[in-house]
Enzyme design. Sequence first.
Site, PDB file in Angstrom:
ATOM      1  N   ASP A 110      20.238  89.568  27.668  1.00  0.00           N
ATOM      2  CA  ASP A 110      21.667  89.270  27.692  1.00  0.00           C
ATOM      3  C   ASP A 110      22.541  90.529  27.818  1.00  0.00           C
ATOM      4  O   ASP A 110      22.738  91.041  28.909  1.00  0.00           O
ATOM      5  CB  ASP A 110      22.005  88.452  26.424  1.00  0.00           C
ATOM      6  N   HIS A 162      21.911  80.357  24.683  1.00  0.00           N
ATOM      7  CA  HIS A 162      22.320  80.466  23.273  1.00  0.00           C
ATOM      8  C   HIS A 162      22.047  79.145  22.536  1.00  0.00           C
ATOM      9  O   HIS A 162      21.171  79.093  21.711  1.00  0.00           O
ATOM     10  CB  HIS A 162      23.774  80.919  23.092  1.00  0.00           C
ATOM     11  N   HIS A 215      23.172  90.088  31.898  1.00  0.00           N
ATOM     12  CA  HIS A 215      24.379  90.539  32.595  1.00  0.00           C
ATOM     13  C   HIS A 215      24.151  92.035  32.812  1.00  0.00           C
ATOM     14  O   HIS A 215      24.379  92.841  31.904  1.00  0.00           O
ATOM     15  CB  HIS A 215      25.636  90.318  31.755  1.00  0.00           C
ATOM     16  N   TYR A 265      28.641  87.234  37.146  1.00  0.00           N
ATOM     17  CA  TYR A 265      30.034  86.785  37.318  1.00  0.00           C
ATOM     18  C   TYR A 265      30.998  87.865  37.776  1.00  0.00           C
ATOM     19  O   TYR A 265      32.197  87.628  37.892  1.00  0.00           O
ATOM     20  CB  TYR A 265      30.550  86.101  36.049  1.00  0.00           C
ATOM     21  N   HIS A 271      17.918  85.774  30.699  1.00  0.00           N
ATOM     22  CA  HIS A 271      19.393  85.885  30.657  1.00  0.00           C
ATOM     23  C   HIS A 271      19.823  87.340  30.626  1.00  0.00           C
ATOM     24  O   HIS A 271      19.542  88.058  29.662  1.00  0.00           O
ATOM     25  CB  HIS A 271      19.941  85.145  29.439  1.00  0.00           C
ATOM     26  N   ARG A 317      34.096  76.369  28.677  1.00  0.00           N
ATOM     27  CA  ARG A 317      35.434  76.993  28.626  1.00  0.00           C
ATOM     28  C   ARG A 317      35.915  77.339  30.032  1.00  0.00           C
ATOM     29  O   ARG A 317      37.080  77.200  30.354  1.00  0.00           O
ATOM     30  CB  ARG A 317      35.386  78.301  27.810  1.00  0.00           C
TER      31      ARG A 317
END
Length: 459
Positions: free
Chosen positions: A323, A272, A62, A125, A60, A212
Amino acid sequence: MNGGAVLARHALLPDGWARDVAIAWNGDGVITAVGATAADAGAAAAAAVGLVIPGMVNLHSHAFQRAMAGQAETAGEGEDSFWTWRELMYRFAGRITPAQLEAVAAQLFVDCLRHGYTSVCEFHYLHRAADGAAYARPAEMAERVAQAARETGIGLTMLPVLYSHGGFGAQPLGPRQRRFQSDVGAVLGMVEALDRLRDGQFEVGAAPHSLRAASMAQIGELAAALPPGRPIHIHIAEQQLEVDACLAHSGQRPLAWLLERQGLDARWCLVHATHLDEAELAALAASGAVAGLCPSTEANLGDGLFALAPYLAAGGRFGIGSDSHVGHSPVEELRWLEYGQRLRQQRRNIAVSPVQRHVGDLLWQAALAGGAQASGRPVGALAVGRRADFLVLDDEHPNLAGAPADEVLGRLLFAGNDNLVRDVLVGGRRVIQDGRHAGQAAIAARYRAALAQLRERSP
Ligand code: ZN
């Protein structure tokens, strides 16, 4: 590229440590033989090395957040939380350009390789330009990360993220989230564009950002449309506030709701999964999906502690990720994972099983298996058919002095902060030699320039 071979004095194989092991691979970087001698492995001239372990999967990431690590450690006006950190992250995400992202990702991948990660799953993203407009090539930003992976030699699973809403119940996106905006069609378009780059080093999956940011109908549509066998990752139950909002919206907790509506199987990675009740924990373990644990980030953001012991006892699978990149080392993630449990339970040696009493061995092997599954790539083991991704440890370092093989991982994970990773091979290609990457000076210079530009443009 030609194939190659090494002759390891000790190597960590899927069923444990073995002595005098020859490992050979072909020109595609795939292991073709693991044998007792070089001749068994079909290798004429194998280089002799000491301690060899499989390279770790970072499940994971970003990448852009590498550039803000350590910059959110000053208290604000009110109480700081994940949600106040997210505001800083949004400001940062709002500015970064494609060239800056490529520079930051290359630095991150060198950091990761030097510390023993040989592949990474990028939960991507940052799709659009700062004003929310689509790039001429909609996968431009993802391609920049892929280019950084190619340049540095790390394996990559790119996961274009589905991000449509600002909260449960299809709330509109906020202005700071417009760079992330995507729908199912856009994500599938990126998958198709990126599929042209697929090879031994590069795989493509997809990731609904969270319950979400994507509706249950969208998640189902995406999962059904993705080519078979591709990994699907999602953030789940990271924060108590998110659990409360999910309960208010659906009447169910996040993981229970996802499980009921989508089912979960080995394609899924639940990132998570911090706040699960006992039934959810058991259901996740039984599903065959992977829990994507990111202990250094979860600690940094004040998320909470995953309930590791009952999860392992139930046969649950997990992998690790860095992360937000406050850490760049699998040692830090696995150490935090174990220490968090010790602090909570006030006892020692938590990550063990009836057949594996060595904490380091259990953690490394379990994180390899879970990480490989979540990456959708044939990695994570020194075995025929897998990628030749492995680490040669510095067996002359004092921390490893006189260590029998079954103590090596305990010493690696629980003794100090020196980096014991000496050489790193990915797909049979030596990308780290004596702790250094051949491109690291140039990559660091580009990273510093990108960071200076990002700071200039700060409000
Ligand atoms: Zn994340």
